[in-house]
Design a protein around this motif. Structure first.
Motif, PDB file in Angstrom:
ATOM      1  N   ARG A 241     -15.461 -37.499  22.449  1.00 50.71           N
ATOM      2  CA  ARG A 241     -16.785 -38.096  22.328  1.00 50.71           C
ATOM      3  C   ARG A 241     -17.863 -37.013  22.363  1.00 50.71           C
ATOM      4  O   ARG A 241     -18.829 -37.066  21.606  1.00 50.71           O
ATOM      5  CB  ARG A 241     -16.991 -39.089  23.497  1.00 50.71           C
ATOM      6  N   ALA A 242     -17.669 -36.016  23.225  1.00 51.16           N
ATOM      7  CA  ALA A 242     -18.661 -34.936  23.304  1.00 51.16           C
ATOM      8  C   ALA A 242     -18.699 -34.116  22.023  1.00 51.16           C
ATOM      9  O   ALA A 242     -19.760 -33.664  21.593  1.00 51.16           O
ATOM     10  CB  ALA A 242     -18.331 -34.037  24.492  1.00 51.16           C
ATOM     11  N   SER A 243     -17.544 -33.932  21.380  1.00 51.60           N
ATOM     12  CA  SER A 243     -17.501 -33.154  20.145  1.00 51.60           C
ATOM     13  C   SER A 243     -18.188 -33.865  18.972  1.00 51.60           C
ATOM     14  O   SER A 243     -18.620 -33.230  18.018  1.00 51.60           O
ATOM     15  CB  SER A 243     -16.039 -32.849  19.762  1.00 51.60           C
ATOM     16  N   GLU A 244     -18.246 -35.200  19.077  1.00 50.17           N
ATOM     17  CA  GLU A 244     -18.894 -35.987  18.020  1.00 50.17           C
ATOM     18  C   GLU A 244     -20.403 -36.063  18.206  1.00 50.17           C
ATOM     19  O   GLU A 244     -21.128 -36.392  17.264  1.00 50.17           O
ATOM     20  CB  GLU A 244     -18.327 -37.400  17.997  1.00 50.17           C
ATOM     21  N   ALA A 245     -20.862 -35.811  19.423  1.00 50.87           N
ATOM     22  CA  ALA A 245     -22.285 -35.968  19.731  1.00 50.87           C
ATOM     23  C   ALA A 245     -23.120 -34.884  19.050  1.00 50.87           C
ATOM     24  O   ALA A 245     -22.676 -33.775  18.797  1.00 50.87           O
ATOM     25  CB  ALA A 245     -22.481 -35.916  21.230  1.00 50.87           C
TER      26      ALA A 245
END
Length: 245
Positions: A241-245
């Motif tokens: 999720r953090a990599s997509e943000a």
């Protein structure tokens, strides 16, 4: 577990703030010195039990304990409120419903720390505490992750809910696999004891239950292994999720 006994030795330990697992008082023992010990123990969150003299004799390996025996802990316990205040966003807690094997407890604490959990929550009764065995099994992780001990686990789960956490219980009979749960939300993962699993009241406090698929002839995984699998799924989801943000 190292043992202290005698009124003065235990009183000094309480005054110095030494971590204690519990204080044991022989039934029928009274007087102002004992009252002082009880008040000091309760003010520091040290559980008190009243026991037969034979149990105190056995633990102290002596009959010269003056009716007072204390079991020491390897580390101080944190307050649940402190865990909630210090938690990252989204929070991730591990709640253990009666883990009795100190090796399992130590392994779970080690994994929780490595997976970035904000803290571990234990019940006061019928569960392993922070003994030297747990410290060794955790490979020192008990020094680096806060561990709270609560009187009422069901009430602690309500506090976690009030703080915005979803309560996710592990149950091998649950229809939803753990990979289908959104572990990027603020959540508390609840694992039951080695034999009984989750207590009924604790299970009722869970927002939903998940399972880990098992295909072999053994019906379930060791609880410390189960904890590692779900904690690292939470870490994987959060990193994605953090990599997509």
């Amino acid at each position: 577990m190292p043992v202290l006994y005698g009124i003065h030795a235990v009183e000094e330990a309480l005054t110095a703030g030494r971590p204690l697992e519990r204080l044991l008082i022989v039934r029928g023992r009274a007087g102002k010195p004992v009252e002082r010990l009880l008040a000091a123990a309760r003010s520091r969150g040290v559980p008190v039990r009243f026991v037969p003299r034979q149990e105190a004799d056995r633990l102290a390996a002596s009959d010269r304990h003056q009716g007072v025996v204390a079991l020491t802990a390897a580390q101080h316990y944190a307050d649940l409120e402190d865990l909630l205040r210090a938690a990252h966003k989204p929070a991730l807690f591990v709640v253990l419903d009666g883990i009795e094997d100190p090796h399992n407890l130590g392994a779970i604490i080690r994994t929780a720390h490595c997976a970035g959990a904000d803290g571990v929550i234990l019940p006061e009764r019928r569960a392993a505490g922070l003994t030297a065995t747990v410290a060794k099994a955790s490979a020192g992780a008990i020094e680096h992750i806060p561990i709270a001990r609560v009187v009422n686990l069901a009430r602690a789960l309500e506090q976690l809910k009030e703080a915005g956490c979803w309560i996710i219980g592990l149950n091998p009979e649950a229809s939803q696999p753990f990979t289908g749960a959104d572990l990027t939300l603020p959540c508390a993962l609840v694992l039951g004891s080695e034999g009984r699993g989750l207590h009924e009241l604790v299970e009722k406090k869970c927002d939903f239950l998940v399972s880990i698929p098992v295909f072999g002839r053994v019906g379930s995984l060791n609880v410390s292994v189960a904890a590692g699998i779900v904690l690292y799924e939470a870490l994987r989801q959060r990193q994605f999720r953090a990599s997509e943000a």
